[in-house]
Design a protein around this motif. Structure first.
Motif, PDB file in Angstrom:
ATOM      1  N   ALA A  64       7.849  -0.025 -10.776  1.00 54.57           N
ATOM      2  CA  ALA A  64       9.225   0.032 -11.269  1.00 54.57           C
ATOM      3  C   ALA A  64       9.303  -0.563 -12.666  1.00 54.57           C
ATOM      4  O   ALA A  64       8.480  -1.390 -13.056  1.00 54.57           O
ATOM      5  CB  ALA A  64      10.182  -0.698 -10.322  1.00 54.57           C
ATOM      6  N   THR A  65      10.329  -0.155 -13.395  1.00 50.14           N
ATOM      7  CA  THR A  65      10.502  -0.557 -14.787  1.00 50.14           C
ATOM      8  C   THR A  65      11.931  -0.999 -15.024  1.00 50.14           C
ATOM      9  O   THR A  65      12.876  -0.284 -14.680  1.00 50.14           O
ATOM     10  CB  THR A  65      10.184   0.616 -15.734  1.00 50.14           C
ATOM     11  N   LEU A  86      13.936  -4.123  -8.553  1.00 48.87           N
ATOM     12  CA  LEU A  86      13.864  -2.681  -8.317  1.00 48.87           C
ATOM     13  C   LEU A  86      12.662  -2.314  -7.449  1.00 48.87           C
ATOM     14  O   LEU A  86      12.782  -1.539  -6.489  1.00 48.87           O
ATOM     15  CB  LEU A  86      13.791  -1.943  -9.653  1.00 48.87           C
ATOM     16  N   ALA A  87      11.490  -2.861  -7.773  1.00 48.83           N
ATOM     17  CA  ALA A  87      10.285  -2.532  -7.011  1.00 48.83           C
ATOM     18  C   ALA A  87      10.353  -3.093  -5.595  1.00 48.83           C
ATOM     19  O   ALA A  87       9.972  -2.428  -4.624  1.00 48.83           O
ATOM     20  CB  ALA A  87       9.048  -3.063  -7.733  1.00 48.83           C
ATOM     21  N   SER A  88      10.852  -4.315  -5.452  1.00 49.01           N
ATOM     22  CA  SER A  88      10.909  -4.949  -4.137  1.00 49.01           C
ATOM     23  C   SER A  88      11.874  -4.220  -3.214  1.00 49.01           C
ATOM     24  O   SER A  88      11.589  -4.018  -2.023  1.00 49.01           O
ATOM     25  CB  SER A  88      11.319  -6.414  -4.268  1.00 49.01           C
ATOM     26  N   LYS A  89      13.024  -3.818  -3.733  1.00 47.60           N
ATOM     27  CA  LYS A  89      13.991  -3.117  -2.899  1.00 47.60           C
ATOM     28  C   LYS A  89      13.471  -1.751  -2.464  1.00 47.60           C
ATOM     29  O   LYS A  89      13.701  -1.322  -1.321  1.00 47.60           O
ATOM     30  CB  LYS A  89      15.325  -2.989  -3.637  1.00 47.60           C
ATOM     31  N   GLU A  90      12.763  -1.067  -3.352  1.00 49.78           N
ATOM     32  CA  GLU A  90      12.210   0.230  -2.954  1.00 49.78           C
ATOM     33  C   GLU A  90      11.108   0.058  -1.921  1.00 49.78           C
ATOM     34  O   GLU A  90      11.016   0.830  -0.949  1.00 49.78           O
ATOM     35  CB  GLU A  90      11.692   0.985  -4.182  1.00 49.78           C
ATOM     36  N   LEU A  91      10.257  -0.954  -2.106  1.00 48.51           N
ATOM     37  CA  LEU A  91       9.213  -1.211  -1.118  1.00 48.51           C
ATOM     38  C   LEU A  91       9.826  -1.570   0.229  1.00 48.51           C
ATOM     39  O   LEU A  91       9.384  -1.088   1.282  1.00 48.51           O
ATOM     40  CB  LEU A  91       8.292  -2.324  -1.613  1.00 48.51           C
ATOM     41  N   TYR A 129       7.455 -11.252   4.869  1.00 48.38           N
ATOM     42  CA  TYR A 129       6.106 -10.686   4.814  1.00 48.38           C
ATOM     43  C   TYR A 129       5.640 -10.489   3.374  1.00 48.38           C
ATOM     44  O   TYR A 129       4.469 -10.767   3.043  1.00 48.38           O
ATOM     45  CB  TYR A 129       6.074  -9.359   5.571  1.00 48.38           C
ATOM     46  N   LEU A 130       6.536 -10.026   2.508  1.00 45.40           N
ATOM     47  CA  LEU A 130       6.155  -9.818   1.112  1.00 45.40           C
ATOM     48  C   LEU A 130       5.745 -11.124   0.450  1.00 45.40           C
ATOM     49  O   LEU A 130       4.890 -11.149  -0.441  1.00 45.40           O
ATOM     50  CB  LEU A 130       7.295  -9.180   0.331  1.00 45.40           C
ATOM     51  N   SER A 131       6.359 -12.237   0.880  1.00 47.50           N
ATOM     52  CA  SER A 131       5.986 -13.529   0.326  1.00 47.50           C
ATOM     53  C   SER A 131       4.653 -14.018   0.879  1.00 47.50           C
ATOM     54  O   SER A 131       3.950 -14.797   0.230  1.00 47.50           O
ATOM     55  CB  SER A 131       7.082 -14.551   0.629  1.00 47.50           C
ATOM     56  N   LEU A 132       4.285 -13.523   2.070  1.00 45.55           N
ATOM     57  CA  LEU A 132       3.041 -13.957   2.706  1.00 45.55           C
ATOM     58  C   LEU A 132       1.850 -13.073   2.353  1.00 45.55           C
ATOM     59  O   LEU A 132       0.728 -13.565   2.216  1.00 45.55           O
ATOM     60  CB  LEU A 132       3.216 -13.978   4.235  1.00 45.55           C
ATOM     61  N   GLN A 133       2.105 -11.766   2.208  1.00 44.54           N
ATOM     62  CA  GLN A 133       1.005 -10.819   2.033  1.00 44.54           C
ATOM     63  C   GLN A 133       1.170  -9.885   0.838  1.00 44.54           C
ATOM     64  O   GLN A 133       0.249  -9.177   0.478  1.00 44.54           O
ATOM     65  CB  GLN A 133       0.855  -9.956   3.297  1.00 44.54           C
ATOM     66  N   GLY A 134       2.334  -9.891   0.232  1.00 42.11           N
ATOM     67  CA  GLY A 134       2.561  -8.993  -0.894  1.00 42.11           C
ATOM     68  C   GLY A 134       2.047  -9.571  -2.202  1.00 42.11           C
ATOM     69  O   GLY A 134       1.818 -10.775  -2.334  1.00 42.11           O
ATOM     70  N   VAL A 160       6.211  -3.322 -13.583  1.00 42.75           N
ATOM     71  CA  VAL A 160       5.551  -4.100 -12.541  1.00 42.75           C
ATOM     72  C   VAL A 160       5.151  -3.189 -11.385  1.00 42.75           C
ATOM     73  O   VAL A 160       5.681  -2.081 -11.226  1.00 42.75           O
ATOM     74  CB  VAL A 160       6.441  -5.244 -11.990  1.00 42.75           C
ATOM     75  N   ARG A 161       4.236  -3.680 -10.582  1.00 46.69           N
ATOM     76  CA  ARG A 161       3.949  -3.051  -9.297  1.00 46.69           C
ATOM     77  C   ARG A 161       3.998  -4.138  -8.225  1.00 46.69           C
ATOM     78  O   ARG A 161       3.497  -5.242  -8.424  1.00 46.69           O
ATOM     79  CB  ARG A 161       2.597  -2.336  -9.303  1.00 46.69           C
ATOM     80  N   VAL A 162       4.640  -3.836  -7.127  1.00 44.36           N
ATOM     81  CA  VAL A 162       4.705  -4.741  -5.987  1.00 44.36           C
ATOM     82  C   VAL A 162       3.976  -4.054  -4.844  1.00 44.36           C
ATOM     83  O   VAL A 162       4.313  -2.915  -4.481  1.00 44.36           O
ATOM     84  CB  VAL A 162       6.153  -5.072  -5.598  1.00 44.36           C
TER      85      VAL A 162
END
Length: 297
Positions: free
Chosen positions: A225-226, A236-241, A259-264, A282-284
């Motif tokens: 996302a940009t 933007l990237a986190s919400k889409e993921l 989970y994103l905080s633990l493994q993302g 960025v890429r998440v």
């Protein structure tokens, strides 16, 4: 096999197609370096270049059957590069712009390695610019957005699969801006810029909602996302993921957040824009997990 060897400098629904292709076809995109071959000497000055001819993207290819609301899938089968590349600092972008001078470097690629000063390392070719036409106004190939474009993600390498939301009939796929190697962030504004060829296979997923490009590697999923700054891009990237994970994982947004905080992983593709044109890519990403459905498909 079709060879696409004409480049343009915008992504636009008004760009005339170079050719058309059917889903399942293998295509070869032949591209110039990001300066369209203009930078050939370490003595050249940046102001001597025609900056309207930066980041050429070969194409576009009209994909038969692609309509808004579909997803275009691009499998990167191979990337080959020339035996010479270039890089530079401009004095106008990047975190060290106020303490460095303008400098061009011509870098040679020998036996699969880049030579820089007294060290060398293996190349890892990646595609800096890849995308489809946006639904609205045209976007210069030096910029990124929901259509893709100049994402500069080093994960878009051989073996990657990239998913794009189709926003106009035929998708109008373009790509270019090969780097022989590039570090995350591209902090001086350039990788090892080189000409080369990108071999891809295209396919379609019908009637699937996708808001931002997604990259799938052997072990991970990444949403690209940009935004105008890091915070906006991350949101933007986190919400889409999160949106993609909810049906695939069967979790609610709160568990996904944990989970994103633990493994993302949050990784910076490009963070070198001058203040006059703010943009952070960025890429998440998350690891693939056995027993969980694919995010797309």
């Amino acid at each position: 096999m079709k060879i696409i060897d004409k480049s343009l400098y915008t992504f636009s629904g008004d760009n005339p197609p170079f050719c058309s292709a059917q889903p399942g076809e293998v295509l070869l995109f032949r591209t110039m370096d990001c300066y369209s071959g203009q930078l050939t000497s370490e003595d050249q000055k940046l102001e001597g270049l025609d900056l309207t001819k930066c980041n050429p993207a070969a194409g576009p290819v009209f994909v038969e059957g692609a309509e808004p609301g579909d997803v275009l899938v691009v499998d990167v089968l191979d990337i080959t590069v020339a035996d010479v590349g270039c890089t530079r600092t401009s004095g106008k972008s990047g975190p060290l712009r106020d303490v460095t001078e303008e400098r061009n470097r011509i870098l040679h690629i020998v036996d699969g390695c880049v030579q820089f000063n007294d060290i060398r390392w293996p190349i890892n070719p990646m595609v800096g610019v890849m995308g489809t036409a946006p639904a609205g106004d045209s976007v210069a190939t030096g910029y990124a957005g929901s259509h893709g474009g100049n994402m500069d993600s080093k994960k878009i390498a051989k073996g990657a699969r990239v998913y794009f939301p189709v926003q106009v009939s035929g998708a109008l796929l373009q790509m270019g801006d090969i780097h022989a190697t590039m570090g995350d962030g591209e902090i001086c504004g350039a990788g090892v810029e080189t000409a080369g060829e990108i071999l891809v296979r295209i396919s379609l997923i019908k009637n699937f909602t996708l808001n931002w490009p997604v990259t799938e590697t052997g072990n991970n999923w990444y949403v690209n996302a940009t935004g105008k700054d890091y915070d906006e891009s991350l949101i933007l990237a986190s919400k889409e993921l999160c949106r993609l994970m909810e049906p695939a994982y069967g979790w609610d947004a709160t568990d996904i957040f944990i989970y994103l905080s633990l493994q993302g992983d949050v990784e910076i593709n490009q963070a070198c824009r001058p203040l006059s044109t703010p943009m952070v890519n960025v890429r998440v990403g998350i690891p693939k997990t056995a027993g969980k459905k694919p995010l797309i498909g």
